[in-house]
Design an enzyme around this catalytic site. Sequence first.
Site, PDB file in Angstrom:
ATOM      1  N   GLU A  92      38.153  41.959  52.181  1.00  0.00           N
ATOM      2  CA  GLU A  92      37.800  43.110  51.674  1.00  0.00           C
ATOM      3  C   GLU A  92      37.430  43.342  50.252  1.00  0.00           C
ATOM      4  O   GLU A  92      38.008  42.414  49.587  1.00  0.00           O
ATOM      5  CB  GLU A  92      38.954  44.342  52.015  1.00  0.00           C
ATOM      6  CG  GLU A  92      39.158  44.444  53.601  1.00  0.00           C
ATOM      7  CD  GLU A  92      40.522  45.407  53.665  1.00  0.00           C
ATOM      8  OE1 GLU A  92      40.675  46.227  52.696  1.00  0.00           O
ATOM      9  OE2 GLU A  92      41.010  45.382  54.739  1.00  0.00           O
ATOM     10  N   CYS A 105      37.035  46.065  43.309  1.00  0.00           N
ATOM     11  CA  CYS A 105      38.138  45.287  43.575  1.00  0.00           C
ATOM     12  C   CYS A 105      37.904  43.962  44.524  1.00  0.00           C
ATOM     13  O   CYS A 105      37.396  44.311  45.670  1.00  0.00           O
ATOM     14  CB  CYS A 105      39.124  46.354  44.294  1.00  0.00           C
ATOM     15  SG  CYS A 105      40.721  45.647  44.577  1.00  0.00           S
ATOM     16  N   CYS A 112      47.813  37.363  52.668  1.00  0.00           N
ATOM     17  CA  CYS A 112      48.626  37.157  51.560  1.00  0.00           C
ATOM     18  C   CYS A 112      50.102  36.691  52.017  1.00  0.00           C
ATOM     19  O   CYS A 112      50.574  37.157  53.173  1.00  0.00           O
ATOM     20  CB  CYS A 112      48.964  38.341  50.866  1.00  0.00           C
ATOM     21  SG  CYS A 112      49.836  38.408  49.291  1.00  0.00           S
ATOM     22  N   CYS A 116      55.126  41.740  50.751  1.00  0.00           N
ATOM     23  CA  CYS A 116      55.589  42.956  50.227  1.00  0.00           C
ATOM     24  C   CYS A 116      55.741  43.973  51.452  1.00  0.00           C
ATOM     25  O   CYS A 116      54.649  44.128  52.124  1.00  0.00           O
ATOM     26  CB  CYS A 116      54.737  43.543  48.990  1.00  0.00           C
ATOM     27  SG  CYS A 116      54.863  42.577  47.644  1.00  0.00           S
ATOM     28  N   CYS A 119      52.665  46.737  52.116  1.00  0.00           N
ATOM     29  CA  CYS A 119      51.446  46.419  52.088  1.00  0.00           C
ATOM     30  C   CYS A 119      50.771  46.089  53.148  1.00  0.00           C
ATOM     31  O   CYS A 119      51.354  45.151  53.880  1.00  0.00           O
ATOM     32  CB  CYS A 119      51.304  45.330  50.953  1.00  0.00           C
ATOM     33  SG  CYS A 119      49.627  44.672  50.499  1.00  0.00           S
ATOM     34  N   LEU A 218      55.326  46.261  39.948  1.00  0.00           N
ATOM     35  CA  LEU A 218      56.667  46.330  39.857  1.00  0.00           C
ATOM     36  C   LEU A 218      57.435  47.077  40.988  1.00  0.00           C
ATOM     37  O   LEU A 218      58.193  46.406  41.582  1.00  0.00           O
ATOM     38  CB  LEU A 218      57.025  47.068  38.451  1.00  0.00           C
ATOM     39  CG  LEU A 218      58.432  47.047  37.890  1.00  0.00           C
ATOM     40  CD1 LEU A 218      58.913  45.496  37.863  1.00  0.00           C
ATOM     41  CD2 LEU A 218      58.548  47.796  36.636  1.00  0.00           C
ATOM     42  N   CYS A 336      44.986  48.415  50.733  1.00  0.00           N
ATOM     43  CA  CYS A 336      44.752  47.113  50.839  1.00  0.00           C
ATOM     44  C   CYS A 336      44.861  46.343  51.955  1.00  0.00           C
ATOM     45  O   CYS A 336      46.031  46.330  52.340  1.00  0.00           O
ATOM     46  CB  CYS A 336      45.216  46.330  49.585  1.00  0.00           C
ATOM     47  SG  CYS A 336      44.658  46.837  47.919  1.00  0.00           S
TER      48      CYS A 336
END
Length: 347
Positions: A92, A105, A112, A116, A119, A218, A336
Amino acid sequence: MKHLYNNTLGELVAFLQEEFQEPAFRGRQVFEWLYRHRVTTVEDMTNLSKTLRSRLAETTQLQTSREMTRQTSQVDGTIKFLIGFQDGVSVETVLMKHDYGHSVCVSTQVGCKMGCTFCASTLGGMIRQMTAGEMVEQLLYSQRHLDLKGDRVSSVVLMGSGEPMDNYDETMRFVDILHEPDGLNIGYRHITISTVGLVPGILRLADNPRPLTLAVSLHAPNDELRSAMMPVNKAYPIAKLMEACHYYHQQKGRRISFEYALVGGKNDRLDHARQLAALLKNLPCHVNLIPVNYVPERNLTRTSKDQITAFRMELERLGVNATVRREMGHDISAACGQLRAEHMMQT
């Protein structure tokens, strides 16, 4: 075949000199055709001889991708592109309009591996790295769209799918291509590299002469909570991460952005805000508070508007500069990796 978008200006000049015995200005001409005129075929490079165009067509390639789908927000005009590549993978890229211009972006990896928990990009893991040329192609979909309006991309954020520090060399090649004055001419200071906190990458970027902007995801103010949300914290706990951030500031003299996704009932209490303020004390920085996007596979609760305001005000009371990120494209697949994840489920 050689991917022309995967070359800096110097590399393109050298390639034409070595492979075709062409003078240096030919490489510059090709580069300008790619980035100023934004042609999609070698045949469109009309100030090159037919012989050279024929040889380039036989040995190189420009477009290695296609637009699979796009979603356009009816609220703010944000456009999300799903871009498919020749090996069947997709990523994307998002075009956003701000008061200060248009930002894009870009994804640096297909999927990935950072894991996380909030996400969508990590769903399905990481398939492969993006090359610099493939990142360039992502951006050019947005730029060609803006060309229709006589406008241009003014800033780039590497916050799409993937971890830029885990694809460091290709990421640096990509930003050098964007920065070239004979091309898109996007200043280094207008390019933001986002990381989940890969300390070696932050230290490497700190010693890098390019004045890029650093954004650190963070999302939690203590190790216990952050390790539960972000597995990377087990390898690089907060103390090591903050040490690297201080070093970055010492080397660059630049403020760091910290991304903090507010998840209802997890990291959004006022005592979390106080811990965060204590953590960031004496470090010039800015905190972007991000109301978490709904991802069906994650089943996360969104922090209420009142609690978000209270969290921001507590940070500011304690001397930390904080803003709530303006939500863009919330009427489309905003998170995302979400559009890609939806496509993968359908296919």
